[in-house]
Design an enzyme around this catalytic site. Structure first.
Site, PDB file in Angstrom:
ATOM      1  N   HIS A 167       0.858  -1.196   0.000  1.00 48.06           N
ATOM      2  CA  HIS A 167       0.000   0.000   0.000  1.00 48.06           C
ATOM      3  C   HIS A 167       0.886   1.234   0.000  1.00 48.06           C
ATOM      4  O   HIS A 167       2.088   1.143   0.262  1.00 48.06           O
ATOM      5  CB  HIS A 167      -0.916   0.001   1.229  1.00 48.06           C
ATOM      6  N   GLY A 191       8.877   5.065  -9.234  1.00 47.81           N
ATOM      7  CA  GLY A 191       9.031   6.395  -9.811  1.00 47.81           C
ATOM      8  C   GLY A 191       9.424   7.427  -8.777  1.00 47.81           C
ATOM      9  O   GLY A 191       9.909   7.095  -7.690  1.00 47.81           O
ATOM     10  N   ASP A 192       9.200   8.685  -9.120  1.00 48.25           N
ATOM     11  CA  ASP A 192       9.563   9.770  -8.216  1.00 48.25           C
ATOM     12  C   ASP A 192       8.756   9.709  -6.925  1.00 48.25           C
ATOM     13  O   ASP A 192       9.250  10.078  -5.861  1.00 48.25           O
ATOM     14  CB  ASP A 192       9.330  11.118  -8.902  1.00 48.25           C
ATOM     15  N   GLY A 234       8.955   4.056 -12.890  1.00 44.66           N
ATOM     16  CA  GLY A 234       7.817   4.925 -12.635  1.00 44.66           C
ATOM     17  C   GLY A 234       7.347   5.610 -13.894  1.00 44.66           C
ATOM     18  O   GLY A 234       7.646   5.158 -14.997  1.00 44.66           O
ATOM     19  N   THR A 236       7.582   9.285 -14.481  1.00 45.46           N
ATOM     20  CA  THR A 236       8.420  10.412 -14.904  1.00 45.46           C
ATOM     21  C   THR A 236       9.907  10.120 -14.671  1.00 45.46           C
ATOM     22  O   THR A 236      10.747  10.438 -15.497  1.00 45.46           O
ATOM     23  CB  THR A 236       8.020  11.706 -14.164  1.00 45.46           C
ATOM     24  N   ARG A 305      -1.596   9.473 -18.755  1.00 44.66           N
ATOM     25  CA  ARG A 305      -2.418  10.379 -17.942  1.00 44.66           C
ATOM     26  C   ARG A 305      -1.812  11.776 -17.857  1.00 44.66           C
ATOM     27  O   ARG A 305      -2.546  12.768 -17.865  1.00 44.66           O
ATOM     28  CB  ARG A 305      -2.617   9.813 -16.529  1.00 44.66           C
TER      29      ARG A 305
HETATM   30  C1  LIG Z   1       4.099  20.928 -25.972  1.00 46.01           C
HETATM   31  C2  LIG Z   1       4.986  20.029 -25.211  1.00 46.01           C
HETATM   32  C3  LIG Z   1       5.402  20.603 -23.917  1.00 46.01           C
HETATM   33  C4  LIG Z   1       6.172  19.658 -23.078  1.00 46.01           C
HETATM   34  C5  LIG Z   1       6.665  20.312 -21.850  1.00 46.01           C
HETATM   35  C6  LIG Z   1       7.217  19.313 -20.969  1.00 46.01           C
HETATM   36  C7  LIG Z   1       7.826  19.859 -19.711  1.00 46.01           C
HETATM   37  C8  LIG Z   1       7.978  18.717 -18.796  1.00 46.01           C
HETATM   38  C9  LIG Z   1       8.733  19.043 -17.556  1.00 46.01           C
HETATM   39  C10 LIG Z   1       8.424  17.966 -16.580  1.00 46.01           C
HETATM   40  C11 LIG Z   1       9.082  18.182 -15.278  1.00 46.01           C
HETATM   41  C12 LIG Z   1       8.750  17.018 -14.413  1.00 46.01           C
HETATM   42  C13 LIG Z   1       9.297  17.173 -13.052  1.00 46.01           C
HETATM   43  C14 LIG Z   1       9.074  15.925 -12.268  1.00 46.01           C
HETATM   44  C15 LIG Z   1       7.912  15.628 -11.722  1.00 46.01           C
HETATM   45  C16 LIG Z   1       7.723  14.325 -10.990  1.00 46.01           C
HETATM   46  O1  LIG Z   1       8.246  14.475  -9.704  1.00 46.01           O
HETATM   47  C17 LIG Z   1       6.265  14.004 -10.926  1.00 46.01           C
HETATM   48  C18 LIG Z   1       6.047  12.621 -10.327  1.00 46.01           C
HETATM   49  O2  LIG Z   1       6.585  11.636 -11.136  1.00 46.01           O
HETATM   50  P1  LIG Z   1       6.166  10.091 -10.995  1.00 46.01           P
HETATM   51  O3  LIG Z   1       4.813   9.981 -11.613  1.00 46.01           O
HETATM   52  O4  LIG Z   1       7.190   9.290 -11.705  1.00 46.01           O
HETATM   53  O5  LIG Z   1       6.097   9.743  -9.538  1.00 46.01           O
HETATM   54  N1  LIG Z   1       5.701  14.052 -12.234  1.00 46.01           N
HETATM   55  C19 LIG Z   1       4.819  14.961 -12.596  1.00 46.01           C
HETATM   56  O6  LIG Z   1       4.376  15.796 -11.824  1.00 46.01           O
HETATM   57  C20 LIG Z   1       4.333  14.879 -13.990  1.00 46.01           C
HETATM   58  C21 LIG Z   1       4.550  16.126 -14.710  1.00 46.01           C
HETATM   59  C22 LIG Z   1       4.108  15.863 -16.100  1.00 46.01           C
HETATM   60  C23 LIG Z   1       4.205  17.046 -16.934  1.00 46.01           C
HETATM   61  C24 LIG Z   1       3.616  16.746 -18.264  1.00 46.01           C
HETATM   62  C25 LIG Z   1       3.530  17.981 -19.040  1.00 46.01           C
HETATM   63  C26 LIG Z   1       2.810  17.740 -20.301  1.00 46.01           C
HETATM   64  C27 LIG Z   1       2.459  19.050 -20.916  1.00 46.01           C
HETATM   65  C28 LIG Z   1       1.608  18.879 -22.095  1.00 46.01           C
HETATM   66  C29 LIG Z   1       1.163  20.230 -22.610  1.00 46.01           C
HETATM   67  C30 LIG Z   1       0.383  20.024 -23.824  1.00 46.01           C
HETATM   68  C31 LIG Z   1       0.088  21.281 -24.564  1.00 46.01           C
HETATM   69  C32 LIG Z   1      -0.448  20.888 -25.885  1.00 46.01           C
HETATM   70  C33 LIG Z   1      -0.933  22.044 -26.649  1.00 46.01           C
HETATM   71  C34 LIG Z   1      -1.391  21.671 -27.991  1.00 46.01           C
HETATM   72  N1  LIG Z   2       1.713  -1.155  -3.175  1.00 47.19           N
HETATM   73  C1  LIG Z   2       1.254   0.071  -3.424  1.00 47.19           C
HETATM   74  N2  LIG Z   2      -0.049   0.291  -3.705  1.00 47.19           N
HETATM   75  C2  LIG Z   2      -0.489   1.519  -3.989  1.00 47.19           C
HETATM   76  N3  LIG Z   2       0.290   2.616  -4.015  1.00 47.19           N
HETATM   77  C3  LIG Z   2       1.588   2.463  -3.753  1.00 47.19           C
HETATM   78  C4  LIG Z   2       2.132   1.189  -3.450  1.00 47.19           C
HETATM   79  N4  LIG Z   2       3.470   1.339  -3.242  1.00 47.19           N
HETATM   80  C5  LIG Z   2       3.726   2.648  -3.397  1.00 47.19           C
HETATM   81  N5  LIG Z   2       2.622   3.339  -3.703  1.00 47.19           N
HETATM   82  C6  LIG Z   2       2.457   4.779  -4.000  1.00 47.19           C
HETATM   83  O1  LIG Z   2       2.345   4.947  -5.400  1.00 47.19           O
HETATM   84  C7  LIG Z   2       2.680   6.280  -5.726  1.00 47.19           C
HETATM   85  C8  LIG Z   2       3.297   6.394  -7.088  1.00 47.19           C
HETATM   86  O2  LIG Z   2       4.403   5.595  -7.154  1.00 47.19           O
HETATM   87  P1  LIG Z   2       5.579   5.780  -8.211  1.00 47.19           P
HETATM   88  O3  LIG Z   2       6.472   4.608  -8.006  1.00 47.19           O
HETATM   89  O4  LIG Z   2       6.171   7.101  -8.108  1.00 47.19           O
HETATM   90  O5  LIG Z   2       4.859   5.595  -9.611  1.00 47.19           O
HETATM   91  P2  LIG Z   2       4.512   6.644 -10.731  1.00 47.19           P
HETATM   92  O6  LIG Z   2       5.796   7.141 -11.265  1.00 47.19           O
HETATM   93  O7  LIG Z   2       3.761   5.848 -11.739  1.00 47.19           O
HETATM   94  O8  LIG Z   2       3.702   7.729 -10.115  1.00 47.19           O
HETATM   95  C9  LIG Z   2       3.590   6.752  -4.625  1.00 47.19           C
HETATM   96  O9  LIG Z   2       3.021   7.886  -4.049  1.00 47.19           O
HETATM   97  C10 LIG Z   2       3.624   5.616  -3.616  1.00 47.19           C
HETATM   98  O10 LIG Z   2       3.455   6.093  -2.308  1.00 47.19           O
END
Ligand SMILES: CCCCCCCCCCCCC/C=C/[C@@H](O)[C@H](COP(=O)(O)O)NC(=O)CCCCCCCCCCCCCCC
Ligand SMILES: Nc1ncnc2c1ncn2[C@@H]1O[C@H](COP(=O)(O)OP(=O)(O)O)[C@@H](O)[C@H]1O
Ligand SMILES: [Ca+2]
Length: 518
Positions: A167, A191-192, A234, A236, A305
């Site tokens: 969890h 992931g992050d 993950g 990102t 997503r």
């Molecule tokens: C038009 C294309 C623009 C692309 C711009 C991309 C900029 C991306 C910079 C992303 C910085 C991410 C920093 C890290 C965040 C992570 O900590 C965090 C958690 O990661 P985990 O899921 O692995 O646990 N990830 C995030 O918060 C996800 C951020 C995702 C950003 C996606 C941005 C997509 C933007 C799309 C814009 C589309 C405009 C289209 C107009 C026609």
């Molecule tokens: N077994 C689990 N079931 C559900 N959620 C979990 C489990 N293990 C970790 N998590 C949670 O899942 C979230 C996303 O995890 P992460 O590994 O960063 O994946 P993603 O990059 O797809 O977001 C974290 O906030 C973490 O706390």
């Protein structure tokens, strides 16, 4: 015509003279001194001992032995050296080379010497605690660990206790209870968000053990003894990408085995003298907060997503009114606008302290913002290989604060697109960037204590906005995206703690072509 292997113990490097594909002969050791400067022939490769994974005696199978080639040799002895080989785009791979000779004693002497050299590398982990999030990213965490990481850990004689989380917060909570003394490090497969959990567990545990109160925003936090390794699995994987240069499980496993340390800054986030969270990568309000909040509802969709929520958030084009106050980082060298987006790793690039009289001057900026981002590191990820703040330092005790003011959709799109190409994303009139040590944010609409009222307000505003999809309304509040986790308060106080944490990573290596170009 035989390949030759020579050995340098002084420089701690193994020189392998490679003349024929997989066949090797050993020079008597240590009788002949090894050439100081080996001729740079394309067939020569040199492997630093620090990049040798392991050395093994090699059984010579009968088939090999009797196949014509070895007839002229007496019974051959052999050993195999497994080492790190560089592949394209910062990838590391495990490669091996087998050395043959006819003297059993000589062969053993080589094995012995190499093993002794490897034992001297005390930075290498022997026993690890591994947390796997089976639901991160494409839900491949378990498979990635078993198929790609375990064979390498076995090769390197690393043992591990593995916990597959059941969890959210499982990893974090368990780090407060487990006997962590017996481990050389903690590995998180995910992931992050998963990395963030492990980091909260480890930092929290360390502060508890040392009697430091995390709720006190002024407390100086105690550095963690255990290093963290990240196996990317993950969505990102920004922390991994920004510290290793690629999100590749094999590369990360090799970085862990080699045992280098990379220090990194951690920001603490407080609200009204209450600790909320730590952040290592992105702390984002407005655009990235809204993307995260929307994407959490779409978790079942997997990686896509973020793109869908990104598109939706881009179209809704909300801006938020508030005040940012920050303390500029005077102690650091360089600026977020530095052209060279080079990697700044372990070295803490600080100017000499000016003395205790140095006055702290807060700067205050008020306005309507589309996004407020604080990047503790570049935040490079596959979506944006140079990141949100390409010149951000990983371990200098500062964070790059990026303010994107209200602007047209087209301008905001131009800003976003520059994250994906070589153009400077800070070169816009509506974008400002500051290198800071601390900052505070307060929304114009202060957090409502009464949750029900707040929800009502949100619903009402949500309604209005979906009725006018083309508008650029100023909504009361967004939420903070803290390394991929949603924070419940909008008013926060942030402080960067210099090098609070260590990763198992070498950092991003400059490739020869990059060096030649710069
Ligand atoms: C038009 C294309 C623009 C692309 C711009 C991309 C900029 C991306 C910079 C992303 C910085 C991410 C920093 C890290 C965040 C992570 O900590 C965090 C958690 O990661 P985990 O899921 O692995 O646990 N990830 C995030 O918060 C996800 C951020 C995702 C950003 C996606 C941005 C997509 C933007 C799309 C814009 C589309 C405009 C289209 C107009 C026609
Ligand atoms: N077994 C689990 N079931 C559900 N959620 C979990 C489990 N293990 C970790 N998590 C949670 O899942 C979230 C996303 O995890 P992460 O590994 O960063 O994946 P993603 O990059 O797809 O977001 C974290 O906030 C973490 O706390
Ligand atoms: Ca920093």
């Amino acid at each position: 015509e035989w390949a030759r292997g020579a050995f340098a113990s002084g420089k701690r490097s193994l020189l392998i003279f490679h003349r024929q594909e997989s066949e090797w002969e050993l020079e008597p050791f240590p009788a002949r001194p090894c050439p100081a400067t080996p001729s740079p022939s394309p067939n020569t490769c040199s492997v630093p001992v620090s990049e040798i994974i392991t050395v093994e005696e090699t059984e010579i199978d009968e088939k090999h032995y009797h196949s014509g080639k070895w007839q002229k040799m007496a019974k051959p002895y052999a050993f195999t050296v497994y080492y790190v080989k560089r592949a394209r785009r910062h990838r590391w791979r495990c490669s091996h080379v087998t050395f043959w000779c006819t003297e059993e004693g000589l062969c053993n002497q080589w094995i012995q010497t190499l093993k002794e050299l490897l034992e001297k590398l005390t930075c290498r982990p022997k026993h690890l605690l591994v947390y796997i999030n089976p639901f991160g990213g494409k839900r491949q965490g378990k498979r990635i660990y078993e198929q790609k990481v375990v064979p390498l850990f076995n090769l390197a004689s690393i043992t591990a206790d593995v916990i597959v989380t059941e969890h959210a917060n499982h990893a974090k909570d368990s780090l407060f209870e487990i006997n962590i003394e017996k481990y050389d490090g903690v590995v998180c497969v995910g992931g992050d968000g998963m990395f963030s959990e492990v980091l909260h567990g480890l930092i929290g545990r360390t502060q508890r053990d040392c009697g430091v109160d995390q709720n006190n925003p002024k407390a100086s936090l105690v550095q963690c003894n255990l290093r963290i390794g990240i196996i990317p699995a993950g969505s990102t994987d920004c922390v991994c990408y920004a510290t290793v240069g690629v999100n590749d499980p094999v590369t990360s496993a090799l970085h862990i085995i080699i045992g280098d340390s990379l220090a990194m800054d951690v920001s603490s986030v407080h609200h009204n003298n209450t600790f909320l969270k730590y952040s290592v990568s992105l702390l984002g309000y407005g655009f990235y907060g809204d993307i995260l909040r929307d994407s959490e509802k779409k978790r079942w969709m997997g990686l896509i997503r973020y793109d869908l929520s990104g598109f939706k958030t881009f179209l809704s084009h909300h801006c938020y009114e508030g005040t940012v106050a920050f303390l500029p980082a005077q102690h650091t060298v360089g600026s977020p606008r530095d052209k060279k987006s080079s990697f700044h790793g372990a070295e803490c690039r600080q100017k000499k302290r000016l003395g205790s009289e140095e006055v702290e001057e807060w700067k205050v900026i008020q306005g309507k913002f589309l996004a407020i981002n604080a990047a503790n590191m570049s935040c490079a990820c596959p979506r944006s290989p140079k990141g949100l703040s390409p010149a951000a330092h990983l371990a200098d005790g500062s964070s790059d604060l990026i303010l994107v003011r209200k602007c047209s959709r087209l301008n905001f799109l131009r800003y976003l697109i520059r994250h994906t190409n070589q153009d400077d994303q800070f070169d816009f009139a509506f974008v400002e960037v500051y290198r800071v040590r601390k900052f505070q944010f307060t929304s114009k609409h202060v957090d409502d204590e009464d949750g029900d009222l707040k929800d009502l307000g949100k619903k009402r505003f949500g309604q209005i906005c979906s009725d006018h999809p083309a508008c650029c309304c100023s909504l009361p509040n967004s939420t903070w995206n803290c390394d991929g986790e949603i924070l419940n308060n909008s008013a926060i106080e942030v402080r960067v703690h210099c090098q609070l944490l260590q990763l198992f990573a070498r950092g991003i290596e400059e490739t020869p072509t990059q060096e030649a170009l710069s």
